[in-house]
Design a protein around this motif. Sequence first.
Motif, PDB file in Angstrom:
ATOM      1  N   PRO A  27       0.811  -1.225   0.000  1.00 61.88           N
ATOM      2  CA  PRO A  27       0.000   0.000   0.000  1.00 61.88           C
ATOM      3  C   PRO A  27       0.838   1.265   0.000  1.00 61.88           C
ATOM      4  O   PRO A  27       0.489   2.242  -0.661  1.00 61.88           O
ATOM      5  CB  PRO A  27      -0.820  -0.115   1.284  1.00 61.88           C
ATOM      6  CG  PRO A  27      -0.908  -1.565   1.566  1.00 61.88           C
ATOM      7  CD  PRO A  27       0.389  -2.149   1.074  1.00 61.88           C
ATOM      8  N   ASN A  67      -7.032  12.921   0.340  1.00 59.91           N
ATOM      9  CA  ASN A  67      -6.687  12.368   1.647  1.00 59.91           C
ATOM     10  C   ASN A  67      -5.453  13.063   2.207  1.00 59.91           C
ATOM     11  O   ASN A  67      -5.376  13.399   3.387  1.00 59.91           O
ATOM     12  CB  ASN A  67      -6.443  10.858   1.512  1.00 59.91           C
ATOM     13  CG  ASN A  67      -6.050  10.234   2.822  1.00 59.91           C
ATOM     14  OD1 ASN A  67      -6.847  10.171   3.748  1.00 59.91           O
ATOM     15  ND2 ASN A  67      -4.803   9.808   2.920  1.00 59.91           N
ATOM     16  N   ASP A  89       2.307   9.606  13.890  1.00 65.71           N
ATOM     17  CA  ASP A  89       1.646   9.452  12.588  1.00 65.71           C
ATOM     18  C   ASP A  89       1.764   7.980  12.204  1.00 65.71           C
ATOM     19  O   ASP A  89       2.811   7.525  11.728  1.00 65.71           O
ATOM     20  CB  ASP A  89       2.368  10.377  11.590  1.00 65.71           C
ATOM     21  CG  ASP A  89       1.702  10.421  10.226  1.00 65.71           C
ATOM     22  OD1 ASP A  89       0.822   9.580   9.957  1.00 65.71           O
ATOM     23  OD2 ASP A  89       2.089  11.291   9.431  1.00 65.71           O
ATOM     24  N   ILE A 175      -6.800  -2.904   8.087  1.00 61.20           N
ATOM     25  CA  ILE A 175      -6.840  -3.661   9.348  1.00 61.20           C
ATOM     26  C   ILE A 175      -8.155  -4.439   9.433  1.00 61.20           C
ATOM     27  O   ILE A 175      -9.245  -3.848   9.356  1.00 61.20           O
ATOM     28  CB  ILE A 175      -6.712  -2.690  10.561  1.00 61.20           C
ATOM     29  CG1 ILE A 175      -5.375  -1.927  10.496  1.00 61.20           C
ATOM     30  CG2 ILE A 175      -6.844  -3.433  11.880  1.00 61.20           C
ATOM     31  CD1 ILE A 175      -4.113  -2.765  10.548  1.00 61.20           C
TER      32      ILE A 175
END
Length: 278
Positions: A27, A67, A89, A175
Motif C-alpha cells: 500500500p 486524503n 503518525d 486492518i
Amino acid sequence: MSDGQSSAASKGDPKLPSHIPLGVPTPARMYDEALGGKDHFAVDRTAVAKLYEVVGEEVARSTAMSNRHFLGRVVKFLAKECGIRQFIDVGSGLPTVRNTHEIAQEADPDSKVVYVDVDPIVAVHGRALLSGGNTRIVTADMREPETILNNPLTLELIDFDQPVAVLFIAVFHFISRADDPARIVAAFRERQAPGSYLAISHLTTEDMPQKIQDGWSAAFANSTSPMVFRDKEEVREIFAGYRLVDPGLVRLHEWRPDGESSLKTASVFGGVGQVDTP
Ligand SMILES: C[S@@+](CC[C@H](N)C(=O)[O-])C[C@H]1O[C@@H](n2cnc3c(N)ncnc32)[C@H](O)[C@@H]1O
C-alpha cells in the motif's frame, strides 16, 4: 522508482534491505504511485493500474490527493488551533509533499513527530527526510500497538504526560475486523494525557457502487495488506472514548475546507476527536 531501479530491485538492489517485499505490491508504494511519487516498483504500478481501470485514474489520484490534503488540514488545525506539539503518525507512508513534521513545525519548530509504518521501505526512503532532530521513524505493525508505544525511539521523543495527537490516516482499511481498530486505538488512548487527539480517515462503503468496491478490493487483493471496507457507523465506533470536534465525521472535503484543497471524495470519511475526560 524508475524502471531501471525497479529491475535492479527485483535482482536484489544492495541498497534495499532483504526484508523489503519486492515481488508483492505494498500500500505504501501503491499510494506513492497514485500521488505521483517515484518510490514504487513495476509490481505496484500493475496493481494500481487495476484500480484505475475500474475506478478511473483521475478519481483514484484525486482520492489519494484529497486524503493527503485532509491530513495537512488536520495537522495544521491541531498544531495551530489546539496547541498540539507532539504527533504520532501511524501508517505514515513514504515521504511526499507536506509531511506531518513540516506542517507541525511551521507552528512550532520544537514540535515532535514520530512516523510509524509497517513497510520497511518507508524507513529506507524516509531516513534522510523524516528522521533526526525532532522526528523519528519507527518500523512497526500497528496491530501490535505496544511495539509503537514502548519503542525506544517513540519514548525518546514523546512525553505521554503531555497531550499527543495520534494520526491513523487512510490506514484502518488495511486492518481486519479480527485485528480490530478500536482495540488498537484504545491502547493509545490509555497512554494519552487529557487534551490529546485522535484523527482518522477511512475509505467506506457509503455511496460506493459494488463494482467500485470490487475494483478497490481487486487492486489490493495480492498486496501485503488486502482492503477491508467499513461503513460510516463502523468508522464512528473507532472513535469510542473521544469526543468528535466540529464538523464530526464527514467526507474529507467537508472537513474544515480551506479553499485550497477541496478535492471531492464520495466515500472517504475523516474526523478528529479529543480524548473524552470525565
Ligand atoms: C494509504 S497509505 C497512507 C499514508 C498516510 N497516512 C497518508 O494518509 O498520506 C497507508 C499506509 O499504511 C501502512 N500500513 C498498512 N498496514 C499497516 C500496519 N499494520 N501497521 C503500520 N502501518 C501499516 C502502509 O504501509 C502505508 O504506508
